[in-house]
Design a protein around this motif. Structure first.
Motif, mmCIF file in Angstrom:
data_model
loop_
_atom_site.group_PDB
_atom_site.id
_atom_site.type_symbol
_atom_site.label_atom_id
_atom_site.label_comp_id
_atom_site.label_asym_id
_atom_site.label_seq_id
_atom_site.Cartn_x
_atom_site.Cartn_y
_atom_site.Cartn_z
ATOM 1 N N ASP A 99 0.369 -4.312 -8.919
ATOM 2 C CA ASP A 99 -0.485 -3.202 -8.478
ATOM 3 C C ASP A 99 -1.875 -3.268 -9.109
ATOM 4 O O ASP A 99 -2.847 -2.825 -8.505
ATOM 5 C CB ASP A 99 0.169 -1.838 -8.655
ATOM 6 N N TYR A 107 -3.614 -5.605 -6.818
ATOM 7 C CA TYR A 107 -3.844 -4.949 -5.525
ATOM 8 C C TYR A 107 -5.042 -3.996 -5.628
ATOM 9 O O TYR A 107 -5.924 -3.989 -4.774
ATOM 10 C CB TYR A 107 -2.591 -4.196 -5.092
ATOM 11 N N ARG A 108 -5.091 -3.213 -6.686
ATOM 12 C CA ARG A 108 -6.205 -2.282 -6.881
ATOM 13 C C ARG A 108 -7.522 -3.034 -7.118
ATOM 14 O O ARG A 108 -8.577 -2.601 -6.661
ATOM 15 C CB ARG A 108 -5.909 -1.329 -8.031
ATOM 16 N N LEU A 143 -8.756 -4.001 -3.745
ATOM 17 C CA LEU A 143 -9.409 -2.875 -3.073
ATOM 18 C C LEU A 143 -10.840 -2.696 -3.580
ATOM 19 O O LEU A 143 -11.748 -2.401 -2.794
ATOM 20 C CB LEU A 143 -8.604 -1.591 -3.286
ATOM 21 N N SER A 176 0.832 -1.203 0.000
ATOM 22 C CA SER A 176 0.000 0.000 0.000
ATOM 23 C C SER A 176 0.864 1.250 0.000
ATOM 24 O O SER A 176 0.598 2.201 -0.734
ATOM 25 C CB SER A 176 -0.928 -0.009 1.206
ATOM 26 N N SER A 177 1.918 1.248 0.820
ATOM 27 C CA SER A 177 2.785 2.430 0.860
ATOM 28 C C SER A 177 3.605 2.555 -0.423
ATOM 29 O O SER A 177 3.896 3.668 -0.859
ATOM 30 C CB SER A 177 3.696 2.396 2.088
ATOM 31 N N ASP A 181 -4.436 6.068 -3.200
ATOM 32 C CA ASP A 181 -5.357 5.655 -4.245
ATOM 33 C C ASP A 181 -6.754 5.973 -3.739
ATOM 34 O O ASP A 181 -7.111 5.558 -2.646
ATOM 35 C CB ASP A 181 -5.223 4.152 -4.513
#
Length: 134
Positions: free
Chosen positions: A99, A102-103, A106, A68-69, A74
Motif C-alpha cells: 500500500d 500504491y499510494r 497515486l 484500490s478497494s 484515500d
C-alpha cells in the motif's frame, strides 16, 4: 466504473479486430503458395500478441481496482515535491508494503509522473500478490 466499462468495450472491439486478422491469416495460409503463406504466418502472430497484450493490461487494471478497494478511500495526494519525496521515502523504508507503493503511485500520477506511477503500481502489484515479476 465508467473507465472499466470503456476499457472492456475497447478490449471487445480490439478482440473482434484480432479475430478478423486471424481469419485473414488463415485464408493466406490456405492459398498453398509460399509468399502468401509466409505472410499468413506473420499475420497470425499479431492476434496472438494482441490477445496477450489485452489480457495483460486488463489483468493489471483489475488488480489495480482490487487494490484500490482493499485500500479504501484515500484523499488525492498533494502534488507538491515535498509530499512526493515524503511518500517516496516512506515507500523505500517500507519496501515490502504494497500500500505504500500504491499510494506513491497515486502521488506520481497526480504530479504527472506517469512512468514512475506505472513502475510503482507494478511494484505494489508484485508485493500484493507475492510475485517476483509481472
Amino acid at each position: 466504473m465508467l473507465s472499466r466499462a470503456v476499457a472492456l468495450a475497447l478490449a471487445v472491439l480490439v478482440a473482434g479486430y484480432l479475430v478478423v486478422l486471424g481469419q485473414t491469416g488463415l485464408a493466406l495460409l490456405a492459398t498453398a503458395e509460399p509468399a502468401p503463406m509466409a505472410l499468413g504466418v506473420a499475420v497470425l502472430a499479431f492476434p496472438v500478441l494482441g490477445a496477450w497484450a489485452i489480457w495483460s493490461e486488463l489483468r493489471f487494471g483489475f488488480a489495480m481496482a482490487r487494490m484500490s478497494s482493499d485500500l479504501g478511500p484515500d484523499p488525492l495526494p498533494d502534488t507538491s515535491p515535498a509530499d512526493l519525496e515524503r511518500r517516496r521515502d516512506y515507500a523505500e523504508v517500507h519496501s515490502d508494503d504494497w500500500d505504500a507503493w500504491y499510494r506513491l503511485a497515486l502521488a506520481y500520477d497526480a504530479s504527472r509522473g506517469r512512468r514512475q506511477a506505472r513502475q510503482s503500481m507494478v511494484r505494489a502489484w508484485r508485493l500484493s500478490n507475492g510475485k517476483a515479476g509481472r
